[in-house]
Motif scaffolding. Structure first.
Motif, PDB file in Angstrom:
ATOM      1  N   ARG A  64       0.845  -1.194   0.000  1.00  0.00           N
ATOM      2  CA  ARG A  64       0.000   0.000   0.000  1.00  0.00           C
ATOM      3  C   ARG A  64       0.879   1.241   0.000  1.00  0.00           C
ATOM      4  NH1 ARG A  64      -2.526   3.636   3.730  1.00  0.00           N
ATOM      5  NH2 ARG A  64      -4.765   3.942   3.370  1.00  0.00           N
ATOM      6  N   SER A  65       0.587   2.171  -0.912  1.00  0.00           N
ATOM      7  CA  SER A  65       1.356   3.413  -0.943  1.00  0.00           C
ATOM      8  C   SER A  65       0.975   4.304   0.229  1.00  0.00           C
ATOM      9  CB  SER A  65       1.101   4.166  -2.259  1.00  0.00           C
ATOM     10  OG  SER A  65      -0.121   4.892  -2.198  1.00  0.00           O
ATOM     11  N   VAL A  66       1.791   5.301   0.481  1.00  0.00           N
ATOM     12  CA  VAL A  66       1.383   6.354   1.407  1.00  0.00           C
ATOM     13  C   VAL A  66       0.206   7.097   0.782  1.00  0.00           C
ATOM     14  CG1 VAL A  66       3.686   6.576   2.379  1.00  0.00           C
ATOM     15  CG2 VAL A  66       3.045   7.984   0.415  1.00  0.00           C
ATOM     16  N   GLU A  67      -0.467   7.902   1.567  1.00  0.00           N
ATOM     17  CA  GLU A  67      -1.699   8.551   1.104  1.00  0.00           C
ATOM     18  C   GLU A  67      -1.366   9.779   0.267  1.00  0.00           C
ATOM     19  OE1 GLU A  67      -4.586   9.011   4.188  1.00  0.00           O
ATOM     20  OE2 GLU A  67      -4.555   6.868   4.677  1.00  0.00           O
ATOM     21  N   LEU A  68      -1.412   9.577  -1.044  1.00  0.00           N
ATOM     22  CA  LEU A  68      -1.129  10.628  -2.018  1.00  0.00           C
ATOM     23  C   LEU A  68      -2.405  11.029  -2.726  1.00  0.00           C
ATOM     24  CD1 LEU A  68       1.922   8.859  -3.730  1.00  0.00           C
ATOM     25  CD2 LEU A  68       2.037  10.570  -1.904  1.00  0.00           C
ATOM     26  N   SER A  69      -2.544  12.321  -3.047  1.00  0.00           N
ATOM     27  CA  SER A  69      -3.654  12.760  -3.877  1.00  0.00           C
ATOM     28  C   SER A  69      -3.498  12.188  -5.278  1.00  0.00           C
ATOM     29  CB  SER A  69      -3.720  14.287  -3.949  1.00  0.00           C
ATOM     30  OG  SER A  69      -2.627  14.782  -4.709  1.00  0.00           O
ATOM     31  N   GLN A  70      -4.575  12.186  -6.056  1.00  0.00           N
ATOM     32  CA  GLN A  70      -4.484  11.657  -7.408  1.00  0.00           C
ATOM     33  C   GLN A  70      -3.491  12.450  -8.253  1.00  0.00           C
ATOM     34  OE1 GLN A  70      -7.447  10.851 -11.229  1.00  0.00           O
ATOM     35  NE2 GLN A  70      -8.191  10.395  -9.184  1.00  0.00           N
ATOM     36  N   GLN A 145     -16.337  17.041  -7.137  1.00  0.00           N
ATOM     37  CA  GLN A 145     -15.384  16.124  -7.755  1.00  0.00           C
ATOM     38  C   GLN A 145     -13.972  16.459  -7.286  1.00  0.00           C
ATOM     39  OE1 GLN A 145     -16.415  13.503 -10.799  1.00  0.00           O
ATOM     40  NE2 GLN A 145     -17.405  13.675  -8.810  1.00  0.00           N
ATOM     41  N   GLY A 146     -13.056  15.531  -7.528  1.00  0.00           N
ATOM     42  CA  GLY A 146     -11.663  15.774  -7.193  1.00  0.00           C
ATOM     43  C   GLY A 146     -11.037  16.769  -8.152  1.00  0.00           C
ATOM     44  N   ALA A 147     -10.178  17.612  -7.626  1.00  0.00           N
ATOM     45  CA  ALA A 147      -9.578  18.664  -8.458  1.00  0.00           C
ATOM     46  C   ALA A 147      -8.776  18.097  -9.615  1.00  0.00           C
ATOM     47  CB  ALA A 147      -8.697  19.560  -7.585  1.00  0.00           C
ATOM     48  N   HIS A 148      -8.174  16.920  -9.426  1.00  0.00           N
ATOM     49  CA  HIS A 148      -7.325  16.337 -10.462  1.00  0.00           C
ATOM     50  C   HIS A 148      -8.020  15.203 -11.220  1.00  0.00           C
ATOM     51  CE1 HIS A 148      -4.016  18.697  -8.912  1.00  0.00           C
ATOM     52  NE2 HIS A 148      -4.227  18.204  -7.706  1.00  0.00           N
TER      53      HIS A 148
END
Length: 298
Positions: A64-70, A145-148
């Motif tokens: 599992r990756s660290v918590e990154l934004s999209q 929605q998500g910004a990215h």
């Protein structure tokens, strides 16, 4: 009925290219999967399915990756030398396909482009008179929605008022605080969303289905050809031996049935941001959903 729906949703994924020739690469590799995909058992199980069918590449494990934004996770992949992530499943766009390495097989049979609204129960009445895209454009309904996320420019290109944030988790609080009225979620992910976020105070709007061509792919770094080849070969084998169809039924069959797609009003939007190949895949899926709705309505 469910078998019919899956047959009509999945054809774009079953005409896989002939199996590629691979070199045997013995050894072990740890793949870091974006945390939002890792936490989603459907996506994680598909990555494991693809990797498990390509044993000639060696053994593997998923981390599992660290918590990154999209947005951050895509930048990390594009850098080619990231120690934070190796694989991410996101919706595709021509831009993403240009600077990343896509595995061009829709991981959910193309369901991500079909969206329903998470809403506050008290706001359900706002949606009762929405029958067309024009009605939605002329309403005071704002979509979160998500910004990215690629959904954001798609919705904006179709004249929809969109409110964004960079973090997926924050959007639930924004909906509760009435920063927007609809949190649009894919029919392949909305049931999981409600369970993961313990969102008993939110409901799924029962009548509308936003539909636009938007395949969802696995992406890896541009120079990680081995991972791209392994994932594509694994998915093609899963399609050919029928285990991909079993995967769709196992993880998305419940949502297809419980969301009552056959009785929803379909609001079709254009997606001007797809490559030619992905546009074909997306439109094929969209056309087959329409056929399914027409069949079930007879």
């Amino acid at each position: 009925m469910l078998a019919v729906s899956l047959t009509l949703i999945a054809p774009a994924t079953v005409s896989a290219a002939p199996e590629m020739v691979t070199e045997v690469s013995e050894g072990h590799r740890s793949f870091i999967l974006w945390y939002r995909n890792y936490d989603n058992p459907a996506i994680r199980s598909l990555v494991e399915l693809a990797l498990s069918k390509t044993s000639e590449y060696g053994s593997y494990d998923l981390i599992r990756s660290v918590e990154l934004s999209q947005g951050r996770v895509l930048r990390e992949l594009a850098n080619n030398n990231s120690s934070l992530v190796d694989i991410a499943n996101v919706a595709t766009s021509s831009e993403r396909e240009a600077y990343l390495n896509p595995v061009p097989l829709p991981v959910d049979g193309g369901l991500l482009g079909f969206r329903v609204c998470l809403v506050l129960p008290k706001n359900l009445s706002l949606f009762q008179d929405i029958n067309t895209i024009e009605d939605l454009q002329n309403s005071n309904i704002r979509i979160g929605q998500g910004a990215h996320w690629p959904d954001t420019p798609i919705l904006e290109a179709n004249g929809i008022n969109v409110i964004t944030h960079t973090r997926y988790e924050i959007l639930f609080g924004m909906l509760r605080n009435e920063r927007f009225e609809c949190f649009a979620r894919g029919i392949s992910e909305v049931m999981f969303d409600l369970e993961l976020n313990q969102a008993d105070d939110l409901v799924i709007e029962p009548d509308l289905l936003l539909a636009y061509p938007m395949p969802s792919y696995l992406f890896v770094a541009p120079n990680d050809q081995e991972a791209a080849h392994r994932l594509q070969l694994g998915l093609e084998r899963a399609i050919q031996d029928g285990s991909f169809a079993v995967y769709l039924k196992t993880w998305f069959g419940r949502a297809v049935v419980e969301l009552g797609l056959e009785r929803r009003k379909v609001l079709t939007l254009e997606n001007p941001y797809l490559s030619e190949e992905s546009m074909y895949v997306g439109r094929h899926t969209l056309e087959n959903l329409r056929r399914r709705l027409e069949f079930l309505g007879q």
